[in-house]
Design a protein around this motif. Structure first.
Motif, mmCIF file in Angstrom:
data_model
loop_
_atom_site.group_PDB
_atom_site.id
_atom_site.type_symbol
_atom_site.label_atom_id
_atom_site.label_comp_id
_atom_site.label_asym_id
_atom_site.label_seq_id
_atom_site.Cartn_x
_atom_site.Cartn_y
_atom_site.Cartn_z
ATOM 1 N N PRO A 43 0.777 -1.236 0.000
ATOM 2 C CA PRO A 43 0.000 0.000 0.000
ATOM 3 C C PRO A 43 0.808 1.285 0.000
ATOM 4 N N ALA A 44 2.092 1.235 -0.352
ATOM 5 C CA ALA A 44 2.937 2.426 -0.266
ATOM 6 C C ALA A 44 2.387 3.590 -1.078
ATOM 7 N N SER A 45 1.703 3.296 -2.170
ATOM 8 C CA SER A 45 1.177 4.376 -3.014
ATOM 9 C C SER A 45 0.167 5.249 -2.279
ATOM 10 N N LEU A 46 -0.468 4.702 -1.251
ATOM 11 C CA LEU A 46 -1.412 5.504 -0.471
ATOM 12 C C LEU A 46 -0.711 6.638 0.274
ATOM 13 N N PHE A 47 0.571 6.468 0.520
ATOM 14 C CA PHE A 47 1.325 7.449 1.304
ATOM 15 C C PHE A 47 2.132 8.386 0.411
#
Length: 514
Positions: free
Chosen positions: A128-132
């Protein structure tokens, strides 16, 4: 998000209060829940899918969570959270006291900082890194205070914190630079994971040390994972599970009978969508936008919804589903009916050889994926303009393939991460999107970032309508349908209507014996 509007809830009416309480016999009896949503990883830094996040919301805590049907996060592991100043770039949280990991060590702000830092550092292809994307840095100001420093104004940051991506792990037991392996978790949620067998089951026991927003924990639960809807259907009919959800087959859902005294049925509106994603990269047979527009002229959503899904889904004509701020009908506006003639004209302009041949992948066992792929293949090939090579893949392999751009087209359902149109923006059509279509449009990226500056989310409508208009012209994806949510339980299990409402929280603790 999925704004919960319960259409069918079989409620117990006119029965003495004593009958609504669990009997002594059932008090500690395990409630079994069946699902086809697979868990791809037990480490929050390595999973960005509905099945994994459903488990995470029970065994881990985030700083914030959602009430059933809520649109504003409420503190869970945090005692309080708020933006500092009016620029929406500094967000500070104070932890509740008394939260302990399974080791007995108290959670501190360092654990929170560590959890967010490692998601970005590991940067898993299916994580989920893209959420950050807007997170610049995190500081632990003292043992109980953590501050997020954002690179640009982001009114949606609290919503992202409340997701499975914000799960807080023990810094002493999770490696900083790699995903943790094994079948155990060290979380502080309302349940502890007592045993786990991949693709089979997860045994959950109430966490007696839980400290957070919930008033208490629930009954013992066993999650049973089925590889496809047919197996879940069989388990439900054989009374091997007490609750069945996500996803029974369309045939079974279409035949559910609200008046059946042996089961409770909850049907609710949902913001879960399914799109056909297209590989726009150079070298892909779908690279030319005219080829993608030709496909958009041939897809028949109504037929798909009526035949494959037997009316259990609604045709979708845009990126953002009905019921969510900014919803439009851009694909209906641009491609109002099926037209082989218009598709052929576009392909002639593109100068491509006919039929255009491309690969189409889907995840095995996820709903009616195989039947849907067959129907879309039939629709596209009926014109003589396309030749579609369809293949199904095991779910984890499927995720890795689309992340690596190894397919030309793929159909994937999208469960909203949080209750805001932003969850359909950067993650799906922004540059470097989770769906890895290779699509990049600077105007779309600017509109996405611009929309994040509005604390009043109703002010984002124009930005999101413009995004949807651009997407309909660029066609990095073709919207297919919007799901209705179904939860079925035996007559002696209550709380099914609270289980899943599209906020990303899977409320197993709300299930109870009646």
């Amino acid at each position: 998000m999925r704004i919960l509007v319960t259409l069918l809830v079989l409620a117990v009416v006119g029965i003495g209060g004593w009958q609504l309480l669990p009997s002594q016999e059932n008090k500690n009896k395990t409630i079994t829940v069946g699902t086809t949503d697979a868990v791809t990883d037990l480490d929050p830094a390595g999973a960005y899918d509905a099945g994994s996040w459903a488990l995470f919301s029970n065994v881990f805590q985030s700083l914030l969570t959602f009430d059933p049907g809520g649109v504003t996060p409420v503190p869970d592991a945090a005692k309080s959270c708020a933006f500092q100043g009016s620029d929406l770039k500094t967000y500070r949280c104070t932890l509740r006291s008394g939260i302990t990991f399974p080791s007995g060590r108290k959670m501190t702000a360092e654990d929170v900082k560590y959890s967010f830092d490692r998601v970005k550092k590991i940067n898993s292809d299916v994580g989920p890194a893209s959420l950050f994307a807007t997170l610049g840095s995190v500081t632990a100001d003292d043992a109980a205070t953590v501050t997020f420093h954002l690179t640009s104004p982001d009114a949606t940051w609290p919503l992202k914190v409340a997701t499975g991506a914000g799960s807080i792990v023990d810094k002493d037991t999770y490696p900083a630079n790699a995903l943790r392996t094994g079948t155990s978790v060290d979380g502080t949620g309302p349940y502890t994971l007592t045993s786990y067998t991949k693709d089979e089951k997860a045994q959950l026991a109430p966490n007696g040390h839980y400290v957070g927003y919930l008033g208490g924990t629930g009954r013992p639960v066993e999650l049973r994972y089925y590889t496809d809807s047919a197996k879940l259907d069989s388990a439900w009919k054989a009374k091997q599970v007490d609750v069945a959800t996500r996803t029974l087959s369309p045939g079974v859902l279409a035949q559910l009978n609200p008046s059946d005294p042996d089961e409770r049925v909850t049907e609710s509106d949902s913001s879960e969508t399914r799109n056909l994603y297209l590989n726009t990269r150079a070298g892909s047979p779908l690279h030319d936008v005219r080829v993608r527009r030709a496909m958009a002229w041939l897809v028949n959503r109504e037929q798909l919804a009526a035949t494959v899904y037997q009316g259990t889904v609604d045709p979708l004509y845009s990126l953002i589903p009905a019921g969510i701020t900014g919803h439009a009908t851009s694909f209906f506006d641009d491609y109002p009916t099926q037209s082989a003639a218009k598709a052929r004209a576009l392909l002639t302009q593109a100068g491509v050889s006919l039929p255009v041949r491309f690969t189409f992948g889907y995840g095995i066992g996820h709903g009616a994926g195989a039947e849907e792929a067959a129907q879309l293949k039939k629709q596209l090939e009926a014109s003589g303009l396309f030749q579609v090579d369809v293949k199904g893949y095991e779910w984890t392999d499927f995720q890795k393939r689309w992340a690596a751009g190894k397919m030309d087209a793929w159909a994937v359902g999208w469960v909203a991460d949080y209750p805001d149109p932003d969850t359909f923006g950067a993650a799906l059509v922004g540059s470097g999107s989770t769906m890895s279509t290779g699509y990049s449009n600077k105007v779309v990226d600017h509109l996405i970032q611009d929309s994040q500056q509005y604390a009043d989310r109703s002010e984002t409508v124009n930005d999101f309508k413009a995004i949807q208009s651009d997407v309909a012209q660029d066609v990095p994806l073709i919207p297919l349908w919007q799901r209705k949510e179904y939860v079925v339980s035996t007559e002696d299990v209550g709380g099914g209507q609270y289980l899943d409402d599209g906020t990303g929280v899977f409320r197993l603790w709300r299930l109870n014996w009646i």
